[in-house]
Design an enzyme around this catalytic site. Structure first.
Site, PDB file in Angstrom:
ATOM      1  CG  ASP A  53      37.176  40.964  39.167  1.00  0.00           C
ATOM      2  OD1 ASP A  53      36.056  40.500  39.462  1.00  0.00           O
ATOM      3  OD2 ASP A  53      38.220  40.668  39.793  1.00  0.00           O
ATOM      4  CB  ILE A  54      40.927  43.712  41.986  1.00  0.00           C
ATOM      5  CG1 ILE A  54      42.198  44.428  42.389  1.00  0.00           C
ATOM      6  CG2 ILE A  54      40.698  42.451  42.796  1.00  0.00           C
ATOM      7  CD1 ILE A  54      42.139  44.993  43.799  1.00  0.00           C
ATOM      8  CG  HIS A  79      29.287  41.252  42.127  1.00  0.00           C
ATOM      9  ND1 HIS A  79      29.110  40.933  43.458  1.00  0.00           N
ATOM     10  CD2 HIS A  79      30.067  40.286  41.612  1.00  0.00           C
ATOM     11  CE1 HIS A  79      29.771  39.819  43.725  1.00  0.00           C
ATOM     12  NE2 HIS A  79      30.356  39.397  42.610  1.00  0.00           N
ATOM     13  CG  ASN A 124      29.501  33.718  40.974  1.00  0.00           C
ATOM     14  OD1 ASN A 124      29.117  32.896  40.146  1.00  0.00           O
ATOM     15  ND2 ASN A 124      30.701  34.277  40.909  1.00  0.00           N
ATOM     16  N   GLY A 170      29.057  30.189  44.817  1.00  0.00           N
ATOM     17  CA  GLY A 170      30.437  30.648  44.750  1.00  0.00           C
ATOM     18  C   GLY A 170      30.608  32.133  44.969  1.00  0.00           C
ATOM     19  CD  GLN A 171      26.946  36.906  46.531  1.00  0.00           C
ATOM     20  OE1 GLN A 171      25.980  36.170  46.702  1.00  0.00           O
ATOM     21  NE2 GLN A 171      26.858  38.227  46.589  1.00  0.00           N
ATOM     22  CG  HIS A 209      31.504  38.513  37.715  1.00  0.00           C
ATOM     23  ND1 HIS A 209      32.775  38.749  38.178  1.00  0.00           N
ATOM     24  CD2 HIS A 209      30.808  38.001  38.766  1.00  0.00           C
ATOM     25  CE1 HIS A 209      32.854  38.381  39.452  1.00  0.00           C
ATOM     26  NE2 HIS A 209      31.673  37.928  39.836  1.00  0.00           N
TER      27      HIS A 209
HETATM   28  P1  AMP Z   1      32.063  36.837  43.374  1.00  0.00           P
HETATM   29  O1  AMP Z   1      32.800  35.537  43.529  1.00  0.00           O
HETATM   30  O2  AMP Z   1      31.030  36.783  42.288  1.00  0.00           O
HETATM   31  O3  AMP Z   1      31.531  37.352  44.682  1.00  0.00           O
HETATM   32  O4  AMP Z   1      33.128  37.847  42.809  1.00  0.00           O
HETATM   33  C1  AMP Z   1      33.780  38.806  43.561  1.00  0.00           C
HETATM   34  C2  AMP Z   1      34.748  39.480  42.627  1.00  0.00           C
HETATM   35  O5  AMP Z   1      35.149  40.711  43.204  1.00  0.00           O
HETATM   36  C3  AMP Z   1      36.023  38.675  42.352  1.00  0.00           C
HETATM   37  O6  AMP Z   1      36.121  38.431  40.945  1.00  0.00           O
HETATM   38  C4  AMP Z   1      37.137  39.604  42.852  1.00  0.00           C
HETATM   39  O7  AMP Z   1      38.279  39.565  42.035  1.00  0.00           O
HETATM   40  C5  AMP Z   1      36.463  40.961  42.812  1.00  0.00           C
HETATM   41  N1  AMP Z   1      36.988  41.956  43.729  1.00  0.00           N
HETATM   42  C6  AMP Z   1      37.199  41.835  45.046  1.00  0.00           C
HETATM   43  N2  AMP Z   1      37.674  42.980  45.578  1.00  0.00           N
HETATM   44  C7  AMP Z   1      37.741  43.866  44.546  1.00  0.00           C
HETATM   45  C8  AMP Z   1      38.150  45.222  44.445  1.00  0.00           C
HETATM   46  N3  AMP Z   1      38.573  45.930  45.512  1.00  0.00           N
HETATM   47  N4  AMP Z   1      38.099  45.819  43.226  1.00  0.00           N
HETATM   48  C9  AMP Z   1      37.678  45.139  42.147  1.00  0.00           C
HETATM   49  N5  AMP Z   1      37.267  43.853  42.189  1.00  0.00           N
HETATM   50  C10 AMP Z   1      37.308  43.220  43.361  1.00  0.00           C
END
Ligand code: AMP
Ligand code: ZN
Length: 115
Positions: free
Chosen positions: A30-31, A99, A86, A92-93, A101
């Site tokens: 995760d970024i 995906h 999520n 909270g998605q 986590h």
């Molecule tokens: P969600 O709230 O479950 O949709 O989580 C989306 C996740 O994607 C968040 O934790 C972000 O930090 C992560 N995210 C968004 N863009 C990127 C990216 N380019 N590379 C890695 N993680 C990302």
């Protein structure tokens, strides 16, 4: 899905810190991590969320869940980890490509704060 950021990562159009890849699945860090280890597993197939998954995806979803402990261990999470999915705005998605986590290391607080 042309505009989907995780589809772009899956196609190699946006870089990621890869954890795992096979024909169907990709895992990457995760970024914006919330813990010392925080990566996510995605299907390469675009599914917006769990809501869009159906019986046709039973094996795919099963494979993702079974991959979690293996990758968590490889990332040093010997004592366990948290998995989070999520789903939808109400869940909270933020990225609408399914995906899971995988989070661990450090101090993992209770999942939901009770008042
Ligand atoms: P969600 O709230 O479950 O949709 O989580 C989306 C996740 O994607 C968040 O934790 C972000 O930090 C992560 N995210 C968004 N863009 C990127 C990216 N380019 N590379 C890695 N993680 C990302
Ligand atoms: Zn996508």
């Amino acid at each position: 899905m042309g505009d989907c950021i995780f589809c772009k990562i899956a196609r190699g159009e946006i870089p990621c810190r890869k954890v795992y890849e096979d024909d169907e699945l990709l895992a990457f860090h995760d970024i914006n991590p919330v813990a010392p280890v925080h990566f996510m597993m995605i299907p390469k197939l675009h599914l917006a969320s769990l809501t869009e998954a159906g019986e046709a995806h039973t094996v795919l979803l099963g494979r993702m869940l079974l991959l979690a402990p293996r990758l968590a261990k490889e990332q040093g999470l010997e004592n366990g980890f948290r998995t989070v999915i999520n789903t939808g705005k109400g869940g909270g998605q933020e990225v609408f490509h399914l995906h899971i986590h995988v989070i661990g290391g450090g101090n993992i607080p209770p999942m939901v704060r009770r008042n």
